[in-house]
Design a protein around this motif. Structure first.
Motif, short mmCIF file in Angstrom:
data_model
loop_
_atom_site.label_atom_id
_atom_site.label_comp_id
_atom_site.label_asym_id
_atom_site.label_seq_id
_atom_site.Cartn_x
_atom_site.Cartn_y
_atom_site.Cartn_z
N ASN A 111 0.82 -1.22 0.02
CA ASN A 111 0.01 -0.01 0.13
C ASN A 111 0.72 1.31 0.01
O ASN A 111 0.41 2.37 -0.36
CB ASN A 111 -0.88 0.22 0.98
CG ASN A 111 -1.89 1.20 1.27
OD1 ASN A 111 -1.63 2.23 1.80
ND2 ASN A 111 -3.15 1.12 0.38
N LEU A 114 0.70 6.12 3.03
CA LEU A 114 -0.31 5.16 2.38
C LEU A 114 -0.92 5.78 1.12
O LEU A 114 -0.94 6.82 1.01
CB LEU A 114 -1.32 4.57 3.39
CG LEU A 114 -0.82 4.08 4.60
CD1 LEU A 114 -2.26 3.57 5.60
CD2 LEU A 114 0.09 2.73 4.41
N CYS A 134 -6.23 3.38 -2.51
CA CYS A 134 -6.28 1.82 -2.24
C CYS A 134 -7.52 1.72 -1.10
O CYS A 134 -7.50 2.26 -0.15
CB CYS A 134 -5.05 1.34 -1.89
SG CYS A 134 -5.14 -0.60 -1.45
N CYS A 152 -8.08 0.07 1.89
CA CYS A 152 -7.46 -0.48 3.06
C CYS A 152 -8.17 -1.05 3.81
O CYS A 152 -7.77 -1.85 4.97
CB CYS A 152 -6.60 0.61 3.43
SG CYS A 152 -5.34 1.74 2.66
#
Length: 263
Positions: free
Chosen positions: A15, A112, A116, A118
């Protein structure tokens, strides 16, 4: 992830955009084959470290360069295989071409990838809730290779000493992101740093006097995208351009303090 069935290698991109290649021939003894630590968000600026005539005065080895990103880090890179000299630098065990990561504001959340998912939820993470205007927008190395100036998206100007990587200056110079930083060259006879921002201002600082503010210019009517110093005909000039589609040429003269006059 992707798996190489021939070599029994498993490649993973995480990530934070880091890349790892694992040898999983023996699941009881998994080993790392290769790894690299990349920026986890867009890269705003890249600066090549200047070539020094006296290598003993250099803070970074030859063929080094510096990048900054929206992930709030400044990263020092070197592609050579030779040893790295300097008290604050060493080869990163997780990334062979990376010498140092400077996490500027301590916000590890910016490391991060916010695009994405997460949390494992169906819906994508709301980027706006994670984006706190973090990120370094511009970097510039002084001609003598000793100082690194950086400007972030909130308008904060920082200067680091490259030998020890200590922070020499931190000032809220602008009301918006700093789009450009520029040091004057030695042939100009002055040691100045100009910072230009989306707030339409240019600050001129004297690097030889602890980066004291010499002058603020407000000629542009929109964001300033580039500033350059030049010297010709025995005069020093500063050139700037911006989103207002204008280019300004100014002549600098040194009285007791530096004055940059419009022309």
């Amino acid at each position: 992830m992707t798996f190489d069935s021939t070599n029994q290698w498993l490649s993973c991109v995480y990530n934070d955009h880091s890349l790892y290649v694992w040898d999983i021939k023996d699941l009881k003894k998994v080993g790392k084959v290769y790894s690299a630590l990349y920026h986890s968000s867009c890269v705003w600026s890249a600066e090549v470290y200047p070539e020094m005539k006296d290598s003993n005065q250099a803070c970074l080895p030859p063929n080094s360069f510096i990048t900054c990103s929206s992930d709030s880090t400044i990263r020092l890179w070197n592609m050579e295989t030779s040893n790295i000299h300097g008290t604050a630098l060493h080869r990163n065990i997780l990334s062979n071409d990376l010498m140092k990561i400077l996490l500027i504001d301590g916000n590890t959340q910016a490391l991060l990838d916010t695009d994405c998912n997460c949390t494992g939820l169906v819906d994508k993470v709301d980027v706006q809730t994670l984006d706190t205007e973090a990120g370094i927008r511009s970097v510039c190395v002084s001609p003598n290779g000793q100082h690194l100036a950086s400007g972030d998206r909130t308008g904060t100007l920082r200067v680091h000493e490259l030998q020890s990587l200590t922070e020499l200056l931190k000032v809220e110079a602008h009301d918006s992101e700093i789009l450009c930083l520029e040091y004057s060259k030695p042939d100009t006879g002055m040691n100045l740093l100009a910072s230009a921002s989306r707030d339409r201002l240019i600050h001129v600082l004297d690097a030889s006097k602890d980066y004291s503010l010499q002058q603020t210019l407000d000629d542009h009517s929109s964001s300033i995208t580039a500033v350059k110093f030049t010297a010709n005909d025995g005069k020093m000039r500063m050139i700037s351009c911006g989103a207002d589609k204008s280019i300004y040429f100014r002549t600098a003269e040194q009285i007791q303090a530096v004055r940059v006059c419009g022309s």
